[in-house]
Design a protein around this motif. Sequence first.
Motif, short mmCIF file in Angstrom:
data_model
loop_
_atom_site.label_atom_id
_atom_site.label_comp_id
_atom_site.label_asym_id
_atom_site.label_seq_id
_atom_site.Cartn_x
_atom_site.Cartn_y
_atom_site.Cartn_z
N MET A 1 18.03 -21.15 -21.74
CA MET A 1 18.35 -20.40 -20.54
C MET A 1 17.49 -20.91 -19.39
O MET A 1 16.29 -21.10 -19.56
N THR A 2 18.12 -21.08 -18.25
CA THR A 2 17.39 -21.60 -17.09
C THR A 2 17.09 -20.48 -16.09
O THR A 2 17.70 -19.41 -16.13
N ILE A 3 16.21 -20.79 -15.18
CA ILE A 3 15.89 -19.86 -14.10
C ILE A 3 17.15 -19.62 -13.26
O ILE A 3 17.39 -18.49 -12.81
N GLN A 4 17.97 -20.65 -13.10
CA GLN A 4 19.22 -20.49 -12.35
C GLN A 4 20.08 -19.38 -12.97
O GLN A 4 20.67 -18.59 -12.25
N ASN A 5 20.14 -19.33 -14.28
CA ASN A 5 20.91 -18.27 -14.95
C ASN A 5 20.33 -16.89 -14.68
O ASN A 5 21.07 -15.92 -14.53
N ILE A 6 19.02 -16.81 -14.63
CA ILE A 6 18.34 -15.53 -14.38
C ILE A 6 18.66 -15.03 -12.97
O ILE A 6 18.93 -13.84 -12.78
N ILE A 7 18.64 -15.92 -11.99
CA ILE A 7 18.81 -15.49 -10.59
C ILE A 7 20.27 -15.49 -10.13
O ILE A 7 20.57 -14.97 -9.06
N THR A 82 5.43 -23.34 -7.44
CA THR A 82 6.87 -23.08 -7.38
C THR A 82 7.56 -23.69 -8.61
O THR A 82 6.94 -24.45 -9.36
N ILE A 83 8.82 -23.36 -8.75
CA ILE A 83 9.60 -23.86 -9.88
C ILE A 83 11.02 -24.15 -9.41
O ILE A 83 11.55 -23.40 -8.59
N PRO A 84 11.65 -25.20 -9.92
CA PRO A 84 13.05 -25.46 -9.57
C PRO A 84 13.99 -24.60 -10.41
O PRO A 84 13.64 -24.18 -11.52
N PRO A 85 15.19 -24.34 -9.91
CA PRO A 85 16.14 -23.49 -10.65
C PRO A 85 16.53 -24.05 -12.01
O PRO A 85 16.89 -23.29 -12.91
N ALA A 86 16.46 -25.36 -12.20
CA ALA A 86 16.86 -25.97 -13.47
C ALA A 86 15.82 -25.79 -14.58
O ALA A 86 16.10 -26.08 -15.75
N SER A 87 14.65 -25.28 -14.25
CA SER A 87 13.62 -25.06 -15.27
C SER A 87 14.06 -23.99 -16.25
O SER A 87 14.78 -23.07 -15.90
N THR A 88 13.58 -24.12 -17.48
CA THR A 88 13.90 -23.11 -18.49
C THR A 88 12.96 -21.91 -18.34
O THR A 88 11.89 -22.02 -17.72
N VAL A 89 13.36 -20.82 -18.94
CA VAL A 89 12.52 -19.63 -18.94
C VAL A 89 11.20 -19.94 -19.64
O VAL A 89 10.13 -19.54 -19.17
N ASN A 90 11.26 -20.69 -20.73
CA ASN A 90 10.02 -21.04 -21.45
C ASN A 90 9.10 -21.91 -20.59
O ASN A 90 7.88 -21.74 -20.63
N GLU A 91 9.66 -22.83 -19.82
CA GLU A 91 8.84 -23.65 -18.92
C GLU A 91 8.18 -22.78 -17.86
O GLU A 91 7.00 -22.96 -17.54
N ALA A 92 8.93 -21.84 -17.32
CA ALA A 92 8.38 -20.94 -16.30
C ALA A 92 7.26 -20.08 -16.88
O ALA A 92 6.21 -19.92 -16.26
#
Length: 143
Positions: A1-7, A82-92
């Motif tokens: 799951m990516t940050i993009q999916n979260i937002i 900061t973090i890019p939207p393509a980052s995973t939740v685990n990376e964040a």
Amino acid sequence: MTIQNIIAGRDFPVISCTSDLPVREAVALLADKRIGAMPVLDSKGAVLGLFSERDVIRCLKRNGNDTLDITVADAMTSPAITIPPASTVNEALALMTHRRVRHLPVVEAGRIVHFVSIGDLVKYKIDAIEGEARAMRDYIRSS
């Protein structure tokens, strides 16, 4: 799951401020919106820093009663992590843990696209674990 999916499904604006805002007004904004931090943006939406409750505490220790009269530029944490939207939740989550931060502006092409907190990411992880547990229980019952 990516940050993009979260937002992706969010339909609320990011609460932010500018660096020239007095700390007094920034603190009122944090309190009124019941948030712990907000990105500090320039006029083009680039992240200059992050202003948080922790910054207020540090400034109170350093400046005492004068803290409320300085600008956010003199109180914020900069540069912001900061973090890019393509980052995973685990990376964040790993970045937050390693850098000891609880909020990350999500940045793409040099501009903020949204903002995530550790609470957002932990909620996603809990929901995923509960979904897996529910699926396992259903599988066991149907066997």
